[in-house]
Motif scaffolding. Structure first.
Motif, PDB file in Angstrom:
ATOM      1  N   LEU A  10       0.762  -1.086  -0.156  1.00 32.68           N
ATOM      2  CA  LEU A  10      -0.200   0.042   0.042  1.00 32.68           C
ATOM      3  C   LEU A  10       0.970   1.074   0.006  1.00 32.68           C
ATOM      4  O   LEU A  10       0.681   2.182  -1.003  1.00 32.68           O
TER       5      LEU A  10
ATOM      6  N   GLU B  35      -3.652   8.760  -6.535  1.00 34.88           N
ATOM      7  CA  GLU B  35      -3.595   7.919  -5.511  1.00 34.88           C
ATOM      8  C   GLU B  35      -4.757   7.096  -5.020  1.00 34.88           C
ATOM      9  O   GLU B  35      -4.421   5.904  -4.514  1.00 34.88           O
TER      10      GLU B  35
ATOM     11  N   SER C 217       2.900   1.753  -3.284  1.00 37.47           N
ATOM     12  CA  SER C 217       2.218   2.054  -4.636  1.00 37.47           C
ATOM     13  C   SER C 217       1.970   3.714  -4.476  1.00 37.47           C
ATOM     14  O   SER C 217       2.071   4.282  -5.350  1.00 37.47           O
ATOM     15  N   VAL C 218       1.360   4.073  -3.236  1.00 36.21           N
ATOM     16  CA  VAL C 218       1.042   5.364  -3.139  1.00 36.21           C
ATOM     17  C   VAL C 218       2.105   6.330  -3.433  1.00 36.21           C
ATOM     18  O   VAL C 218       2.118   7.330  -4.032  1.00 36.21           O
TER      19      VAL C 218
ATOM     20  N   SER D  70       1.952   0.410  -9.271  1.00 37.21           N
ATOM     21  CA  SER D  70       1.816   1.932  -9.539  1.00 37.21           C
ATOM     22  C   SER D  70       1.659   2.558 -10.869  1.00 37.21           C
ATOM     23  O   SER D  70       1.329   3.867 -10.975  1.00 37.21           O
TER      24      SER D  70
ATOM     25  N   MET E 193      -5.511  -2.576  -4.183  1.00 35.25           N
ATOM     26  CA  MET E 193      -5.587  -3.536  -3.075  1.00 35.25           C
ATOM     27  C   MET E 193      -6.451  -4.413  -3.147  1.00 35.25           C
ATOM     28  O   MET E 193      -6.063  -5.649  -2.918  1.00 35.25           O
TER      29      MET E 193
ATOM     30  N   VAL F   2      -4.814   2.775  -4.602  1.00 35.29           N
ATOM     31  CA  VAL F   2      -5.369   2.159  -3.244  1.00 35.29           C
ATOM     32  C   VAL F   2      -6.190   0.919  -3.937  1.00 35.29           C
ATOM     33  O   VAL F   2      -6.566  -0.098  -3.137  1.00 35.29           O
ATOM     34  N   GLN F   3      -7.048   1.457  -4.983  1.00 38.71           N
ATOM     35  CA  GLN F   3      -8.071   0.571  -5.558  1.00 38.71           C
ATOM     36  C   GLN F   3      -7.605  -1.059  -5.967  1.00 38.71           C
ATOM     37  O   GLN F   3      -8.164  -1.971  -6.425  1.00 38.71           O
TER      38      GLN F   3
END
Length: 245
Positions: free
Chosen positions: A68, A159, A71-72, A153, A166, A163-164
């Protein structure tokens, strides 16, 4: 691939993390706090449950948190123009991704040492295998989460989109890794799918260490996880874009 450039990128990422206290605290402490919460839940109703599922969660929590955050963070670097500036210099994509992987990998080492240390010393987790190998598997799991976070990413523009990923990338692996139902007890199709997912091998390695003093099977599972992580970094370098369209 240039080790000098990779080291320079890793040092820059670590300096940024040092200034971002909130992210650093989340990376280092959140998996440990989640393990403590789990121990507390089962402490009175089923004290043996923590020894049964604790090792598997030492693989799952670092993987999830590093996926998480990485990637962000990487997407934020792209939208802010940092990746474009770095790639305008003599920096190859693989050097850049390797630098990120090294920096977050070092954080993963600290994260795993804290989480495993608290589990063993304060929460009384008992395993049959060697502790050093348990720590190594946890570190590699954190690296796997980092590598997959870097890879996905490339396909997100915001962002929120990062998160989507995940529920698409992480949750199926959680469901099929053997934590809820042993992999051998899954329907044949799901068992086959489970064999294609890297977290399954990470959990297998942890489960083996919890019940057996032998290291051969855990070492083979660990090698599979390392191969998945390396492949994710290479794919991330291939798909890396300088800027978000």
């Amino acid at each position: 691939m240039s080790l000098r450039v990779t080291a320079a990128v890793a040092a820059r990422v670590l300096r940024q993390l040092r200034r971002d206290h909130r992210t650093l605290a989340m990376l280092l402490l959140l998996p440990c706090l989640l393990v403590v919460l789990l121990w507390w839940m089962f402490d009175e109703v089923d004290p043996g449950a923590f020894d049964r599922i604790g090792p598997a969660l030492l693989a799952i929590f670092p993987f999830t948190v590093m996926f998480l955050v990485t990637s962000v963070t990487t997407l934020r670097e792209r939208t802010g123009g940092t990746l474009e500036r770095l790639l305008a210099m003599p920096t190859r994509r693989l050097d850049l991704l390797a630098g990120y992987a090294v920096a977050f990998g070092l954080v993963g080492v600290g994260q795993s040492l804290i989480t495993v240390g608290v589990s063993a010393r304060l929460l009384g987790l008992e395993i049959a295998g060697p502790w050093w190998l348990l720590v190594l598997v946890a570190v590699v799991d954190a690296l796997l989460g980092t590598a997959l976070g870097l890879f996905v990413s490339a396909f997100a523009r915001t962002e929120f989109q990062a998160v989507q990923f995940m529920p698409a990338v992480v949750i199926p692996q959680l469901l099929l890794c053997g934590l809820f139902v042993p992999r051998a007890g899954l329907p044949p199709v799901l068992e086959a799918v489970s064999g294609l997912l890297p977290l399954s091998y990470a959990v297998d390695a942890m489960s083996t260490l919890s019940t057996s003093a032998g290291t051969a099977q855990a070492g083979r599972d660990l090698a599979v996880v390392v191969a998945f992580a390396a492949a994710a970094v290479v794919l991330g370098a291939v798909t890396l874009r300088r800027r978000t369209a």
